[in-house]
Design a protein around this motif. Sequence first.
Motif, PDB file in Angstrom:
ATOM      1  N   MET A 180       0.843  -1.187   0.000  1.00  0.00           N
ATOM      2  CA  MET A 180       0.000   0.000   0.000  1.00  0.00           C
ATOM      3  C   MET A 180       0.882   1.243   0.000  1.00  0.00           C
ATOM      4  O   MET A 180       1.808   1.353   0.796  1.00  0.00           O
ATOM      5  N   GLU A 181       0.586   2.154  -0.889  1.00  0.00           N
ATOM      6  CA  GLU A 181       1.329   3.406  -0.977  1.00  0.00           C
ATOM      7  C   GLU A 181       0.514   4.517  -0.308  1.00  0.00           C
ATOM      8  O   GLU A 181      -0.529   4.930  -0.806  1.00  0.00           O
ATOM      9  N   LEU A 182       0.974   4.995   0.843  1.00  0.00           N
ATOM     10  CA  LEU A 182       0.304   6.051   1.590  1.00  0.00           C
ATOM     11  C   LEU A 182       0.731   7.398   1.036  1.00  0.00           C
ATOM     12  O   LEU A 182       1.924   7.663   0.877  1.00  0.00           O
ATOM     13  N   VAL A 183      -0.262   8.258   0.713  1.00  0.00           N
ATOM     14  CA  VAL A 183       0.041   9.569   0.159  1.00  0.00           C
ATOM     15  C   VAL A 183      -0.645  10.664   0.963  1.00  0.00           C
ATOM     16  O   VAL A 183      -1.644  10.444   1.648  1.00  0.00           O
ATOM     17  N   SER A 184      -0.088  11.846   0.824  1.00  0.00           N
ATOM     18  CA  SER A 184      -0.699  13.068   1.315  1.00  0.00           C
ATOM     19  C   SER A 184      -0.905  13.964   0.108  1.00  0.00           C
ATOM     20  O   SER A 184       0.022  14.177  -0.675  1.00  0.00           O
ATOM     21  N   MET A 185      -2.136  14.454  -0.061  1.00  0.00           N
ATOM     22  CA  MET A 185      -2.457  15.331  -1.179  1.00  0.00           C
ATOM     23  C   MET A 185      -3.120  16.583  -0.621  1.00  0.00           C
ATOM     24  O   MET A 185      -3.919  16.505   0.309  1.00  0.00           O
ATOM     25  N   VAL A 186      -2.797  17.720  -1.213  1.00  0.00           N
ATOM     26  CA  VAL A 186      -3.432  18.981  -0.830  1.00  0.00           C
ATOM     27  C   VAL A 186      -3.995  19.621  -2.098  1.00  0.00           C
ATOM     28  O   VAL A 186      -3.323  19.666  -3.124  1.00  0.00           O
ATOM     29  N   TYR A 187      -5.234  20.097  -1.996  1.00  0.00           N
ATOM     30  CA  TYR A 187      -5.822  20.830  -3.112  1.00  0.00           C
ATOM     31  C   TYR A 187      -6.453  22.113  -2.580  1.00  0.00           C
ATOM     32  O   TYR A 187      -6.720  22.254  -1.379  1.00  0.00           O
ATOM     33  N   TYR A 230     -11.287  26.729   5.622  1.00  0.00           N
ATOM     34  CA  TYR A 230     -12.215  27.527   4.829  1.00  0.00           C
ATOM     35  C   TYR A 230     -12.093  28.996   5.223  1.00  0.00           C
ATOM     36  O   TYR A 230     -12.038  29.320   6.409  1.00  0.00           O
ATOM     37  N   ARG A 231     -12.050  29.878   4.220  1.00  0.00           N
ATOM     38  CA  ARG A 231     -12.081  31.322   4.452  1.00  0.00           C
ATOM     39  C   ARG A 231     -12.580  32.019   3.187  1.00  0.00           C
ATOM     40  O   ARG A 231     -12.029  31.804   2.103  1.00  0.00           O
ATOM     41  N   ASP A 232     -13.597  32.848   3.360  1.00  0.00           N
ATOM     42  CA  ASP A 232     -14.086  33.676   2.250  1.00  0.00           C
ATOM     43  C   ASP A 232     -14.246  32.904   0.947  1.00  0.00           C
ATOM     44  O   ASP A 232     -13.714  33.281  -0.088  1.00  0.00           O
ATOM     45  N   ARG A 233     -14.950  31.769   1.007  1.00  0.00           N
ATOM     46  CA  ARG A 233     -15.221  30.911  -0.154  1.00  0.00           C
ATOM     47  C   ARG A 233     -14.000  30.121  -0.631  1.00  0.00           C
ATOM     48  O   ARG A 233     -14.073  29.411  -1.624  1.00  0.00           O
ATOM     49  N   PHE A 234     -12.886  30.232   0.029  1.00  0.00           N
ATOM     50  CA  PHE A 234     -11.660  29.532  -0.369  1.00  0.00           C
ATOM     51  C   PHE A 234     -11.470  28.300   0.508  1.00  0.00           C
ATOM     52  O   PHE A 234     -11.519  28.389   1.727  1.00  0.00           O
ATOM     53  N   PHE A 235     -11.277  27.144  -0.134  1.00  0.00           N
ATOM     54  CA  PHE A 235     -11.002  25.895   0.570  1.00  0.00           C
ATOM     55  C   PHE A 235      -9.561  25.471   0.327  1.00  0.00           C
ATOM     56  O   PHE A 235      -9.036  25.613  -0.779  1.00  0.00           O
ATOM     57  N   ILE A 236      -8.951  24.923   1.350  1.00  0.00           N
ATOM     58  CA  ILE A 236      -7.704  24.190   1.208  1.00  0.00           C
ATOM     59  C   ILE A 236      -7.883  22.916   2.027  1.00  0.00           C
ATOM     60  O   ILE A 236      -8.347  22.966   3.167  1.00  0.00           O
ATOM     61  N   GLN A 237      -7.584  21.781   1.402  1.00  0.00           N
ATOM     62  CA  GLN A 237      -7.835  20.510   2.062  1.00  0.00           C
ATOM     63  C   GLN A 237      -6.668  19.558   1.855  1.00  0.00           C
ATOM     64  O   GLN A 237      -6.126  19.449   0.754  1.00  0.00           O
ATOM     65  N   ALA A 238      -6.303  18.884   2.941  1.00  0.00           N
ATOM     66  CA  ALA A 238      -5.325  17.797   2.886  1.00  0.00           C
ATOM     67  C   ALA A 238      -6.089  16.481   2.953  1.00  0.00           C
ATOM     68  O   ALA A 238      -7.022  16.344   3.747  1.00  0.00           O
ATOM     69  N   LEU A 239      -5.708  15.545   2.114  1.00  0.00           N
ATOM     70  CA  LEU A 239      -6.269  14.199   2.113  1.00  0.00           C
ATOM     71  C   LEU A 239      -5.121  13.220   2.281  1.00  0.00           C
ATOM     72  O   LEU A 239      -4.107  13.339   1.593  1.00  0.00           O
ATOM     73  N   GLU A 240      -5.291  12.246   3.158  1.00  0.00           N
ATOM     74  CA  GLU A 240      -4.256  11.236   3.386  1.00  0.00           C
ATOM     75  C   GLU A 240      -4.888   9.858   3.299  1.00  0.00           C
ATOM     76  O   GLU A 240      -5.974   9.636   3.827  1.00  0.00           O
ATOM     77  N   GLY A 241      -4.190   8.970   2.636  1.00  0.00           N
ATOM     78  CA  GLY A 241      -4.685   7.611   2.533  1.00  0.00           C
ATOM     79  C   GLY A 241      -3.955   6.860   1.439  1.00  0.00           C
ATOM     80  O   GLY A 241      -2.941   7.320   0.903  1.00  0.00           O
ATOM     81  N   GLU A 242      -4.499   5.702   1.108  1.00  0.00           N
ATOM     82  CA  GLU A 242      -3.918   4.882   0.052  1.00  0.00           C
ATOM     83  C   GLU A 242      -4.051   5.640  -1.262  1.00  0.00           C
ATOM     84  O   GLU A 242      -5.072   6.263  -1.545  1.00  0.00           O
ATOM     85  N   ASN A 243      -3.016   5.618  -2.072  1.00  0.00           N
ATOM     86  CA  ASN A 243      -2.935   6.437  -3.278  1.00  0.00           C
ATOM     87  C   ASN A 243      -4.171   6.332  -4.166  1.00  0.00           C
ATOM     88  O   ASN A 243      -4.758   7.346  -4.554  1.00  0.00           O
ATOM     89  N   LYS A 283      -4.920  20.680  -7.634  1.00  0.00           N
ATOM     90  CA  LYS A 283      -4.022  19.913  -6.781  1.00  0.00           C
ATOM     91  C   LYS A 283      -2.725  20.717  -6.668  1.00  0.00           C
ATOM     92  O   LYS A 283      -2.130  21.079  -7.683  1.00  0.00           O
ATOM     93  N   VAL A 284      -2.301  21.010  -5.448  1.00  0.00           N
ATOM     94  CA  VAL A 284      -1.087  21.810  -5.275  1.00  0.00           C
ATOM     95  C   VAL A 284       0.056  21.018  -4.667  1.00  0.00           C
ATOM     96  O   VAL A 284       1.204  21.477  -4.690  1.00  0.00           O
ATOM     97  N   TYR A 285      -0.250  19.835  -4.142  1.00  0.00           N
ATOM     98  CA  TYR A 285       0.808  19.068  -3.484  1.00  0.00           C
ATOM     99  C   TYR A 285       0.385  17.608  -3.420  1.00  0.00           C
ATOM    100  O   TYR A 285      -0.778  17.306  -3.144  1.00  0.00           O
ATOM    101  N   LYS A 286       1.330  16.728  -3.671  1.00  0.00           N
ATOM    102  CA  LYS A 286       1.097  15.300  -3.455  1.00  0.00           C
ATOM    103  C   LYS A 286       2.439  14.654  -3.192  1.00  0.00           C
ATOM    104  O   LYS A 286       3.414  14.908  -3.910  1.00  0.00           O
ATOM    105  N   SER A 287       2.469  13.824  -2.157  1.00  0.00           N
ATOM    106  CA  SER A 287       3.720  13.170  -1.798  1.00  0.00           C
ATOM    107  C   SER A 287       3.442  11.822  -1.146  1.00  0.00           C
ATOM    108  O   SER A 287       2.439  11.661  -0.445  1.00  0.00           O
ATOM    109  N   ILE A 288       4.336  10.893  -1.375  1.00  0.00           N
ATOM    110  CA  ILE A 288       4.298   9.631  -0.642  1.00  0.00           C
ATOM    111  C   ILE A 288       4.785   9.930   0.771  1.00  0.00           C
ATOM    112  O   ILE A 288       5.770  10.649   0.958  1.00  0.00           O
ATOM    113  N   VAL A 289       4.079   9.412   1.772  1.00  0.00           N
ATOM    114  CA  VAL A 289       4.446   9.650   3.171  1.00  0.00           C
ATOM    115  C   VAL A 289       4.562   8.327   3.915  1.00  0.00           C
ATOM    116  O   VAL A 289       3.966   7.328   3.518  1.00  0.00           O
ATOM    117  N   LYS A 290       5.348   8.357   4.982  1.00  0.00           N
ATOM    118  CA  LYS A 290       5.507   7.160   5.813  1.00  0.00           C
ATOM    119  C   LYS A 290       4.422   7.061   6.864  1.00  0.00           C
ATOM    120  O   LYS A 290       4.053   5.977   7.281  1.00  0.00           O
TER     121      LYS A 290
END
Length: 141
Positions: A1-8, A43-56, A77-84
């Motif tokens: 299983m490849e665990l990732v962290s993604m931010v959008y 969330y701020r002024d209609r702007f969302f930023i969210q981190a998602l973590e889980g299996e790729n 999508k602004v960030y995605k990385s494999i994490v331990k």
Amino acid sequence: MELVSMVYVSVATKPMSDDELRALLEVCRDKNQKIDVTGMLLYRDRFFIQALEGENKVVETLFDKIRQDPRHRNVMKVYKSIVKQRSFGNWSMGFNKLEDVAPDTLDGYTDFLARPQANYFVDKPNRAVILLESFKERMYF
């Protein structure tokens, strides 16, 4: 299983009330728990930023559904990385409404919090991770 962290980041098509945000969180938390996804939503002024973590594959499938959600636009999508290990492992979805936080009390305060813009994160994706991490101890709802 490849665990990732993604931010959008995305922009809500209309301002969201506290009740709408709570309803969204209830649904997200229930669904994310079932698919073993954790994270943080800001969330701020209609702007969302969210981190998602889980299996790729699970995170990518969820992100595809999020991009199709009519409640927001300009999903990037602004960030995605494999994490331990997970940064938000204890939460099916942490949340913070940035209007409730005095920005000058945050480590690394920037004027981004005064006028959220996606390019702030696209140019330097690690900023998104730093911002989300700074809210780990300040979760609301």
